[in-house]
Scaffold this motif. Structure first.
Motif, PDB file in Angstrom:
ATOM      1  N   TYR A  58      49.852  70.323  17.106  1.00 45.21           N
ATOM      2  CA  TYR A  58      50.731  69.158  17.014  1.00 45.21           C
ATOM      3  C   TYR A  58      50.643  68.254  18.238  1.00 45.21           C
ATOM      4  O   TYR A  58      51.400  67.282  18.353  1.00 45.21           O
ATOM      5  CB  TYR A  58      52.165  69.613  16.758  1.00 45.21           C
ATOM      6  CG  TYR A  58      52.297  70.214  15.376  1.00 45.21           C
ATOM      7  CD1 TYR A  58      52.397  69.407  14.253  1.00 45.21           C
ATOM      8  CD2 TYR A  58      52.241  71.591  15.185  1.00 45.21           C
ATOM      9  CE1 TYR A  58      52.473  69.946  12.991  1.00 45.21           C
ATOM     10  CE2 TYR A  58      52.317  72.151  13.917  1.00 45.21           C
ATOM     11  CZ  TYR A  58      52.434  71.327  12.823  1.00 45.21           C
ATOM     12  OH  TYR A  58      52.491  71.863  11.562  1.00 45.21           O
ATOM     13  N   ILE A  63      47.783  63.755  14.368  1.00 46.56           N
ATOM     14  CA  ILE A  63      48.621  64.672  13.588  1.00 46.56           C
ATOM     15  C   ILE A  63      49.650  63.917  12.749  1.00 46.56           C
ATOM     16  O   ILE A  63      49.963  64.316  11.615  1.00 46.56           O
ATOM     17  CB  ILE A  63      49.324  65.695  14.510  1.00 46.56           C
ATOM     18  CG1 ILE A  63      50.042  66.754  13.672  1.00 46.56           C
ATOM     19  CG2 ILE A  63      50.281  65.008  15.460  1.00 46.56           C
ATOM     20  CD1 ILE A  63      49.146  67.576  12.785  1.00 46.56           C
ATOM     21  N   THR A  66      47.999  62.771   9.649  1.00 51.92           N
ATOM     22  CA  THR A  66      47.724  63.926   8.778  1.00 51.92           C
ATOM     23  C   THR A  66      48.968  64.322   8.000  1.00 51.92           C
ATOM     24  O   THR A  66      48.908  64.571   6.782  1.00 51.92           O
ATOM     25  CB  THR A  66      47.222  65.115   9.613  1.00 51.92           C
ATOM     26  OG1 THR A  66      46.004  64.751  10.280  1.00 51.92           O
ATOM     27  CG2 THR A  66      46.973  66.331   8.731  1.00 51.92           C
ATOM     28  N   ILE A  67      50.108  64.389   8.684  1.00 55.42           N
ATOM     29  CA  ILE A  67      51.364  64.761   8.014  1.00 55.42           C
ATOM     30  C   ILE A  67      51.748  63.700   6.988  1.00 55.42           C
ATOM     31  O   ILE A  67      52.161  64.024   5.863  1.00 55.42           O
ATOM     32  CB  ILE A  67      52.487  64.950   9.058  1.00 55.42           C
ATOM     33  CG1 ILE A  67      52.174  66.157   9.943  1.00 55.42           C
ATOM     34  CG2 ILE A  67      53.836  65.118   8.368  1.00 55.42           C
ATOM     35  CD1 ILE A  67      53.150  66.356  11.081  1.00 55.42           C
ATOM     36  N   TRP A  68      51.602  62.431   7.351  1.00 59.71           N
ATOM     37  CA  TRP A  68      51.941  61.346   6.426  1.00 59.71           C
ATOM     38  C   TRP A  68      51.046  61.402   5.188  1.00 59.71           C
ATOM     39  O   TRP A  68      51.516  61.218   4.065  1.00 59.71           O
ATOM     40  CB  TRP A  68      51.832  60.003   7.114  1.00 59.71           C
ATOM     41  CG  TRP A  68      51.864  58.849   6.154  1.00 59.71           C
ATOM     42  CD1 TRP A  68      50.855  57.985   5.861  1.00 59.71           C
ATOM     43  CD2 TRP A  68      52.971  58.458   5.334  1.00 59.71           C
ATOM     44  NE1 TRP A  68      51.247  57.065   4.915  1.00 59.71           N
ATOM     45  CE2 TRP A  68      52.553  57.331   4.570  1.00 59.71           C
ATOM     46  CE3 TRP A  68      54.270  58.931   5.164  1.00 59.71           C
ATOM     47  CZ2 TRP A  68      53.373  56.692   3.663  1.00 59.71           C
ATOM     48  CZ3 TRP A  68      55.105  58.284   4.258  1.00 59.71           C
ATOM     49  CH2 TRP A  68      54.657  57.182   3.519  1.00 59.71           C
ATOM     50  N   THR A  70      49.610  64.031   3.924  1.00 54.57           N
ATOM     51  CA  THR A  70      50.037  65.201   3.140  1.00 54.57           C
ATOM     52  C   THR A  70      51.244  64.861   2.277  1.00 54.57           C
ATOM     53  O   THR A  70      51.279  65.195   1.083  1.00 54.57           O
ATOM     54  CB  THR A  70      50.379  66.377   4.076  1.00 54.57           C
ATOM     55  OG1 THR A  70      49.249  66.678   4.900  1.00 54.57           O
ATOM     56  CG2 THR A  70      50.770  67.610   3.273  1.00 54.57           C
ATOM     57  N   LEU A 242      47.268  68.796   5.821  1.00 50.04           N
ATOM     58  CA  LEU A 242      47.524  70.020   6.577  1.00 50.04           C
ATOM     59  C   LEU A 242      46.654  71.182   6.106  1.00 50.04           C
ATOM     60  O   LEU A 242      46.224  72.010   6.917  1.00 50.04           O
ATOM     61  CB  LEU A 242      49.009  70.388   6.477  1.00 50.04           C
ATOM     62  CG  LEU A 242      49.968  69.459   7.227  1.00 50.04           C
ATOM     63  CD1 LEU A 242      51.417  69.840   6.961  1.00 50.04           C
ATOM     64  CD2 LEU A 242      49.684  69.488   8.732  1.00 50.04           C
ATOM     65  N   PRO A 266      54.764  74.052   8.330  1.00 47.30           N
ATOM     66  CA  PRO A 266      55.668  73.212   7.522  1.00 47.30           C
ATOM     67  C   PRO A 266      55.572  73.508   6.034  1.00 47.30           C
ATOM     68  O   PRO A 266      56.587  73.471   5.323  1.00 47.30           O
ATOM     69  CB  PRO A 266      55.187  71.787   7.837  1.00 47.30           C
ATOM     70  CG  PRO A 266      54.499  71.892   9.147  1.00 47.30           C
ATOM     71  CD  PRO A 266      53.865  73.240   9.163  1.00 47.30           C
TER      72      PRO A 266
END
Length: 565
Positions: A58, A63, A66-68, A70, A242, A266
């Motif tokens: 993280y 990152i 990447t989370i967005w 996902t 992720l 997560p």
């Protein structure tokens, strides 16, 4: 004398009770070792050295993106799949009796491996040589371009293609709920003058709320855990989620298991939370056993719109990507131009002559069948514990949670967990078919348990009580009464598990070795090497193997095997 006679019986009853308790404890211990231990090992490693795994993962510059991505992939595919799946289920319910065979069509995309579907669309919508793009560039709007107008390697198209795959699962849940709606409600609405659209929004949707919530939850979990589309299509434009981050962390040298575990955290937390919320909302599932009432009757009209909707979905989700695969598999190389003189069967001949391909087919079939053979009895025992284990309430709660976990946690996380757990003592199984079978068993536990539990709930306790009154033991009751009555459901579970396992890609990619490949992992290696005609031929081979397996299940269990999914 009566007291003396009763004493041995009481002793025997206590002994039987404890034998059952010890048996369930042993089974839960084994399942806990398979399901829970890999997750614990991963999180333990992520928190080692002052949570170095979390800081490494993280602290990366990309990152947030990447989370967005996902979240966007999960929510976007969920919305599309829920709309399409619900509309298809309603359309299937409106089909006249003579077109009833069309109801099975929305489930057919499940038979086509996700990796094959993704690859098929890549051959059609790749910006340069994609065949559909070549046709679109002949139109005046895009005639001056050398690429596009569609780029299948972008996030929106990954979302759309993922949604096509999830639609079939939503359809299964919603159509099952549709069957429980009494036609009396619909007839009353139609008599009062409501149109088809009015009936759908005012009557059907509110009554489908439980199925929509449950199906939507499953689709959301599957969307968050998507791996195939982002891995195969996202590499060109640097699209990351992720799950692909986990794969890249363990694929690099040296492998960073701590960062991989942190990347998946997560998804694990959200999956477990959703499973617990679902359990709390459903509560005692015996409340949902219903009897009587008129079933959701088919339409007596022409229902042209319903037929066209189902056929259109079949074209987009199944037929068109298959055409892309067939075209590329019959050519010596993938390009935007086609010629009859180029068509050849050499790619299929090469597959048949390659030992690794033959071995991958054998390994896929054997490991899938092995996992199914193990899962069916385990699923029966766990379903029996949860439905009828009133004396073992704590064990039933634990078993319910353990068997539901693999549904809430993406397969790639279990793949990383198994890779970590079984490359070290006491069990070093990496690179063997055994570890593939074990991870397959874990992934299929929810399906084996839930489908058989549904059948038990539908049958109720009458048969068990009658058998017990006649003096039959629980084992005899299961073998002579319950299993024969549950045969259609068990065969449907076998068919579904075989389909899903012969398609399995995410976990297999992590636990396989170069000497132990399944069809999906070998296809991925061909894709990485740029052997696109062989990729297309391999994708078609995977589809044929799955279709043959389903055909055998239908021969044994009847044509309703797929409709019972």
């Amino acid at each position: 004398m009566a007291t003396l006679a009763a004493a041995p019986l009481r002793s025997l009853a206590v002994s039987t009770h404890w034998r059952a308790r010890i048996g369930y404890l042993a089974l839960l211990a084994v399942l806990g070792y398979l399901v829970v231990l890999p997750m614990i090992r991963l999180q333990t490693m992520a928190f080692e050295d002052g949570a170095q795994g979390y800081r490494s993962q993280y602290g990366r510059f990309d990152i947030a993106e990447t989370i967005w991505t996902t979240i966007a992939l999960a929510l976007g595919s969920l919305v599309i799949a829920m709309v399409l799946g619900t509309l298809l289920a309603f359309a299937a319910s409106r089909l006249p009796a003579k077109l009833g065979f069309l109801r099975i069509i929305p489930t057919l995309p499940i038979i086509m491996p996700a990796v094959a579907n993704i690859v098929g669309w890549a051959f059609l919508l790749s910006p340069g040589p994609g065949y559909l793009n070549v046709l679109l560039r002949k139109l005046p709007w895009w005639s001056g371009s050398d690429s596009g107008p569609v780029d299948v390697y972008t996030v929106p198209w990954i979302i759309i293609l993922t949604a096509f795959g999830l639609t079939s699962f939503v359809y299964l849940f919603v159509s099952a709920g549709m069957q429980n709606i009494s036609s009396e409600h619909l007839e009353a609405a139609q008599v009062s003058g409501s149109s088809t659209v009015g009936v759908f929004f005012r009557i059907v949707l509110p009554l489908l709320r439980p199925s929509l919530i449950y199906g939507g939850g499953i689709a959301l979990l599957l969307g968050l855990g998507q791996f195939t589309g982002p891995l195969l299509l996202g590499q060109n434009n640097g699209v990351k989620v992720l799950t692909t981050e986990m794969y890249h962390r363990v694929s690099e040298s040296p492998a960073d298991f701590a960062a991989a575990a942190a990347a998946g955290s997560p998804l694990v937390i959200f999956g477990v939370a959703l499973v617990l919320i679902q359990k709390g909302l459903l509560g005692n599932q015996t409340r949902f056993v219903t009897h009587g009432g008129k079933a959701f009757a088919p339409s007596t009209g022409r229902a042209t719109w319903a037929s066209l909707s189902i056929v259109l979905y079949a074209l987009l989700a199944l037929v068109i990507p298959l055409i892309g695969l067939i075209i590329v598999s019959l050519t010596p190389y993938w390009s935007g131009s086609l010629s009859w003189s180029l068509l050849t069967l050499d790619n299929f001949r090469e597959l048949a002559a390659t030992d690794t391909v033959v071995e991958s087919v054998i390994t896929s079939v054997l490991t899938s069948l092995g996992a199914v053979v193990i899962c069916v009895p385990i699923g029966y025992l766990m379903a029996n514990l949860m439905v009828r284990g009133r004396r073992f309430k704590v064990l039933a709660i634990i078993g319910d949670f353990i068997t539901a976990m693999p549904l809430g946690i993406p397969a790639v996380i279990f793949g990383v967990g198994f890779l970590l757990t079984y490359t070290e003592p006491p069990l070093i199984l990496y690179g063997t078919r055994t570890v593939i079978v074990l991870v397959y068993v874990v992934l299929m536990l929810p399906f084996a348990t839930r489908m058989q539990m549904t059948a038990m709930l539908a049958l109720g306790n009458t048969y068990n009580e009658a058998s017990a009154t006649s003096g039959a033991s629980p084992f005899v009751t299961s073998m002579r009464i319950m299993l024969p009555l549950m045969r259609p459901t068990i065969l449907s579970a076998v068919a579904l598990m075989f389909i899903l396992l012969t398609h399995e890609f995410a976990a297999s990619l992590l636990v396989r070795a170069s000497t132990t490949q399944v069809m999906g992992t070998l296809l991925f290696e061909m894709w990485q090497n740029g052997s696109y005609p062989l990729v297309a031929a391999m994708a078609l081979l995977m589809t044929v193997v799955t279709t043959v397996g389903v055909g055998i299940a239908m021969l044994v269990g009847g044509r309703n095997v797929l409709s019972n999914l």
